[in-house]
Write an enzyme that holds these catalytic residues in place. Structure first.
Site, short mmCIF file in Angstrom:
data_model
loop_
_atom_site.label_atom_id
_atom_site.label_comp_id
_atom_site.label_asym_id
_atom_site.label_seq_id
_atom_site.Cartn_x
_atom_site.Cartn_y
_atom_site.Cartn_z
CB CYS A 101 16.50 49.94 50.95
SG CYS A 101 15.86 49.72 52.64
CG HIS A 181 10.83 43.76 39.99
ND1 HIS A 181 10.34 42.75 40.79
CD2 HIS A 181 10.16 44.88 40.36
CE1 HIS A 181 9.40 43.25 41.59
NE2 HIS A 181 9.28 44.52 41.36
CG HIS A 267 36.01 54.87 45.64
ND1 HIS A 267 37.02 54.82 46.57
CD2 HIS A 267 36.42 55.75 44.68
CE1 HIS A 267 38.00 55.64 46.21
NE2 HIS A 267 37.66 56.21 45.07
CG HIS A 271 21.24 47.37 50.75
ND1 HIS A 271 20.20 48.17 50.34
CD2 HIS A 271 20.76 46.68 51.81
CE1 HIS A 271 19.15 47.96 51.10
NE2 HIS A 271 19.46 47.06 52.01
CG HIS A 300 28.78 52.30 64.49
ND1 HIS A 300 29.08 53.57 64.97
CD2 HIS A 300 28.91 51.45 65.54
CE1 HIS A 300 29.39 53.49 66.25
NE2 HIS A 300 29.29 52.22 66.62
CG ASN A 304 18.09 50.27 56.41
OD1 ASN A 304 17.96 51.15 55.56
ND2 ASN A 304 17.73 49.02 56.19
#
Length: 371
Positions: A101, A181, A267, A271, A300, A304
């Site tokens: 993602c 990472h 703002h 994730h 919602h 994802n």
């Protein structure tokens, strides 16, 4: 089925998310053809809209970067784009896969580095997608079935340039990007893992350790990000906290206090990996519901959508008319491996209600109550 139903009811997803084409066939069997269809429909519609809005001819594009975490056909997805839009023979194409993602942020970071190193004005087209058709899990391993309940179809396209004259037309300026990472740690490395179950069914296992890993590595990530973005008052407070934590190292020692990132950003696009992930990020960063609202509502409405998820949050801010010129925006996403990525943007214009915003047909219904 009963297990997936229970997970879905607790997931925070609504009833209007988008599933891959094979789900709606009579036999419900995913094929390569369905996977390609899913990818092409997302990519081509997003790029068509992008080129129409920017009024940039395809022949001006110098770089094409396509990221899809778990679908890597041959010819590559970037080749599909080159063929569809008749791009120049000297166009440079890149394909990113297997990065989960966070790969949308990684793709933007790559485009930025390519453009900064260029000796002349150039344009980079970034396409952020996922094709989940061939990654639907048909076994009975519960840790793998969770992905069926969370992941949905989505895509975004972005055009970046190093041409300073385009500032008057650009939406945002990329100020900074940070990638970390954490795969050297075994728990982080195995937190989300693609493998076969005992019966040979391939799936992505989401371990119970995933939420803890996300919180721990978010803290490590912001140690690098914080000095770059925090105002001096917050930075000094944070540095003192880190020093105190280091001095008191040992049993019972408290971790460094997380600074107030709302002092650095107007703002945040958090994730939207799942309800528990959003809540964990909120706890670690001390964010209230008003700050995580775009993430919660995006989960919602769209579920994802993997690497494109933070850009659906961007659309939420625009549809609500909340963004003003000069505002700073933070995008943060997690990826398998385990990776954390951040993008820092500055808005160059006030947000407008664009005709292709994916929230246009429902924005008045959000935020939903009792999420």
């Amino acid at each position: 089925m009963e297990f997936m139903r229970n997970i879905y009811l607790k997931s925070g997803l609504g009833d209007h998310t988008y599933a891959p084409p094979f789900i709606f066939t009579s036999d419900k069997v995913p094929t390569q053809e369905y996977a390609v269809q899913e990818a092409q429909e997302g990519m081509f519609s997003a790029v068509d809209s992008l080129l129409r809005k920017t009024r940039i001819e395809p022949g001006l594009i110098d770089h094409v970067i396509v990221t899809s975490g778990s679908f890597s056909p041959s010819p590559s997805l970037s080749s599909h784009v080159v063929n569809r839009y008749g791009l120049r023979p000297d166009v440079k194409s890149y394909n990113l896969s297997g990065m989960g993602c966070s790969s949308g942020i990684i793709a933007i970071d790559l485009a930025s580095r390519v453009l900064k190193s260029a000796q002349k004005v150039q344009y980079a087209l970034v396409i952020i997608t996922e094709s989940i058709s061939l990654n639907w899990y048909f076994g009975e391993n519960r840790s793998m079935l969770v992905t069926n309940c969370l992941f949905r179809v989505g895509c975004a396209a972005v055009l970046l340039t190093n041409d300073p004259s385009q500032r008057r037309d650009a939406k945002m300026e990329l100020v900074d990007s940070v990638r970390t990472h954490h795969g050297a740690d075994d728990a982080a490395y195995h937190a989300a893992f693609q493998e076969e179950d005992g019966k040979g069914n391939t799936g992505i296992s989401l371990t119970k350790d995933l939420i803890r890993v996300a919180g721990l590595n978010l803290r490590e990530h912001i140690k690098i990000l914080a000095p770059r973005v925090l105002p001096l008052s917050q930075l000094g407070y944070y540095v003192c906290s880190v020093i105190a934590a280091a001095v008191a190292r040992g049993e019972g020692a408290k971790p460094a206090v997380v600074p107030d990132f709302t002092a650095a950003f107007e703002h945040m696009c958090v994730h939207t990996g799942g309800k528990a992930v959003i809540e964990q990020v909120g706890r670690v960063l001390g964010l209230g519901n008003e700050v995580t609202e775009p993430a919660r509502m995006t989960l919602h409405r769209f579920g994802n959508t993997s690497s494109s998820l933070v850009f659906y949050e961007l659309g939420y801010f625009e549809a609500k008319g909340r963004v003003k010129r000069g505002d700073r925006m933070w995008m943060i996403a997690f990826g398998t491996g385990f990776k954390v990525g951040s993008l820092v943007w500055r808005w160059l214009c006030d947000s407008t209600q664009e005709g292709d915003n994916p929230w246009n047909d429902c924005i008045d219904e959000y935020p939903v109550k009792n999420w």
